[in-house]
Design a protein around this motif. Structure first.
Motif, PDB file in Angstrom:
ATOM      1  N   UNK A   1      32.454  35.618  -1.335  1.00 11.15           N
ATOM      2  CA  UNK A   1      30.910  35.194  -1.894  1.00 11.15           C
ATOM      3  C   UNK A   1      30.272  34.153  -2.625  1.00 11.15           C
ATOM      4  N   UNK A   2      31.789  33.722  -3.242  1.00 12.75           N
ATOM      5  CA  UNK A   2      31.591  32.619  -4.136  1.00 12.75           C
ATOM      6  C   UNK A   2      31.952  31.317  -2.848  1.00 12.75           C
ATOM      7  N   UNK A   3      32.054  31.159  -1.851  1.00  9.98           N
ATOM      8  CA  UNK A   3      32.175  30.517  -0.493  1.00  9.98           C
ATOM      9  C   UNK A   3      31.273  30.684  -0.048  1.00  9.98           C
ATOM     10  N   UNK A   4      30.453  29.676   0.016  1.00 11.74           N
ATOM     11  CA  UNK A   4      29.404  29.171   2.058  1.00 11.74           C
ATOM     12  C   UNK A   4      29.413  29.305   2.889  1.00 11.74           C
ATOM     13  N   UNK A   5      30.496  28.080   2.852  1.00 13.24           N
ATOM     14  CA  UNK A   5      30.799  27.422   3.777  1.00 13.24           C
ATOM     15  C   UNK A   5      32.503  27.032   4.156  1.00 13.24           C
ATOM     16  N   UNK A   6      33.379  27.106   4.437  1.00  4.75           N
ATOM     17  CA  UNK A   6      34.995  25.836   4.572  1.00  4.75           C
ATOM     18  C   UNK A   6      34.736  25.379   5.983  1.00  4.75           C
ATOM     19  N   UNK A   7      35.744  24.754   5.928  1.00  8.54           N
ATOM     20  CA  UNK A   7      35.000  23.911   7.176  1.00  8.54           C
ATOM     21  C   UNK A   7      36.438  22.904   7.227  1.00  8.54           C
ATOM     22  N   UNK A   8      37.280  23.481   8.309  1.00 16.13           N
ATOM     23  CA  UNK A   8      38.965  22.244   8.129  1.00 16.13           C
ATOM     24  C   UNK A   8      38.521  20.951   9.901  1.00 16.13           C
ATOM     25  N   UNK A   9      38.683  19.815   9.013  1.00 16.95           N
ATOM     26  CA  UNK A   9      38.294  18.752  10.144  1.00 16.95           C
ATOM     27  C   UNK A   9      39.530  17.782   9.459  1.00 16.95           C
ATOM     28  N   UNK A  10      39.021  17.103  10.908  1.00 15.52           N
ATOM     29  CA  UNK A  10      40.953  15.927  10.968  1.00 15.52           C
ATOM     30  C   UNK A  10      39.268  14.258  10.790  1.00 15.52           C
ATOM     31  N   UNK A  11      40.238  14.083   9.963  1.00  9.82           N
ATOM     32  CA  UNK A  11      39.909  12.217   9.877  1.00  9.82           C
ATOM     33  C   UNK A  11      40.339  11.832  10.799  1.00  9.82           C
ATOM     34  N   UNK A  12      39.586  10.716  11.253  1.00  9.83           N
ATOM     35  CA  UNK A  12      40.337   9.550  12.605  1.00  9.83           C
ATOM     36  C   UNK A  12      40.903   8.653  11.741  1.00  9.83           C
ATOM     37  N   UNK A  13      42.256   8.358  12.534  1.00  7.85           N
ATOM     38  CA  UNK A  13      43.355   7.986  11.818  1.00  7.85           C
ATOM     39  C   UNK A  13      41.967   6.197  11.412  1.00  7.85           C
ATOM     40  N   UNK A  14      43.012   5.551  10.607  1.00  5.76           N
ATOM     41  CA  UNK A  14      42.128   3.829  10.915  1.00  5.76           C
ATOM     42  C   UNK A  14      43.145   2.790  11.195  1.00  5.76           C
ATOM     43  N   UNK A  15      42.526   2.334  11.983  1.00  7.49           N
ATOM     44  CA  UNK A  15      43.617   1.230  12.580  1.00  7.49           C
ATOM     45  C   UNK A  15      45.076   0.702  12.017  1.00  7.49           C
ATOM     46  N   UNK A  16      44.730  -0.245  11.035  1.00 10.16           N
ATOM     47  CA  UNK A  16      45.075  -0.539   9.855  1.00 10.16           C
ATOM     48  C   UNK A  16      46.656   0.146   9.638  1.00 10.16           C
ATOM     49  N   UNK A  17      45.768   1.660   9.472  1.00  7.24           N
ATOM     50  CA  UNK A  17      46.571   2.136   8.430  1.00  7.24           C
ATOM     51  C   UNK A  17      48.628   2.953   9.463  1.00  7.24           C
TER      52      UNK A  17
END
Length: 255
Positions: A83-99
């Motif tokens: 009830x306290x959670x409106x939404x959960x999102x699992x996301x994958x940030x794209x890698x950084x080319x310099x990382x």
């Protein structure tokens, strides 16, 4: 379902501690300059090892169940009922080319209006830009990302979205129109397939290598009679390149 903290930090910590100690000892047997270098660099390595061990043994709990999420992480130590959670999102940030490594998938929490959470909401929901909290970096736990996603879908229902799958579906459902002189269809289809395979992978090098191929193809795709509509393919490949990896913000600035 209970998630368990990854042991990687502990292993690295127990490797860095003796390494740093050896660097300090090595400095003691040499010149003054070597002594200073050994104390500084050895001390920093030991400090990093100690920090890794402390992080790995810090109390942690993450339980996903019918009642909600029982969390002891991210500044929380309590049950978060659904009830306290409106939404959960699992996301994958794209890698950084310099990382040098693939960024961890993030579990983002958008609190419900009635939630009593008082933690700062430092991120934006990729679905609608609402402010949200990073609840978990999935690389910090031993369970596979897909296992975490399956448990959240099972117990969270419509409150959970796997954004990674939305991104993949966007690039899976493609239908390019044909024009009199367009891009070679076989070459485009092969490139799109490589992009799809890379998006499903957590291999950093595969992401970066595929991005390079896509960027090169934007300049080199062969033209044939009755090929794919060029403007549509170009737009699709630019979006695919952005999804595979990104440059640092400073690198994106013109000039």
């Amino acid at each position: 379902m209970d998630l368990h903290r990854s042991r990687a930090g502990l292993v690295i910590g127990f490797f860095l501690l003796p390494l740093g100690f050896c660097m300090v000892l090595s400095g003691l047997t040499g010149s003054t300059l070597r002594l200073i270098g050994g104390l500084i660099f050895g001390g920093l390595v030991m400090l990093a090892g100690f920090a890794g061990i402390v992080t790995a043994v810090r109390p942690f709990r993450f339980h996903i169940g019918f009642e909600g999420l029982t969390v002891r992480t991210a500044g929380l130590n309590r049950l978060l009922p659904w009830a306290e959670i409106d939404h959960l999102v699992l996301c994958q940030p794209p890698p950084v080319v310099s990382d040098k490594r693939m960024p961890s998938p993030l579990l983002l929490l958008v609190p419900a209006a009635t939630s009593t959470l008082e933690l700062p909401l430092t991120h934006d929901n990729p679905l609608d830009d609402r402010p949200c909290l990073v609840l978990l970096e999935v690389h910090d736990v031993r369970e596979k990302t897909d296992q975490v996603a399956d448990a959240l879908a099972r117990y969270g229902g419509s409150r959970f979205t796997d954004h990674r799958r939305l991104v993949r579906q966007r690039f899976d459902s493609v239908d390019f129109p044909i024009e009199a002189r367009g891009y070679d269809r076989a070459a485009v289809d092969a490139l799109v397939q490589k992009g799809r395979e890379a998006l499903r992978s957590e291999d950093l090098l595969l992401h970066l290598a595929t991005k390079v191929q896509v960027e090169r193809a934007l300049l080199e795709l062969p033209l044939v009679a009755h090929g794919y509509y060029r403007a549509r393919v170009d737009a699709f490949l630019r979006d695919l390149s952005a999804a595979l990896a990104r440059f640092e913000e400073s690198d994106e600035e013109p000039g």
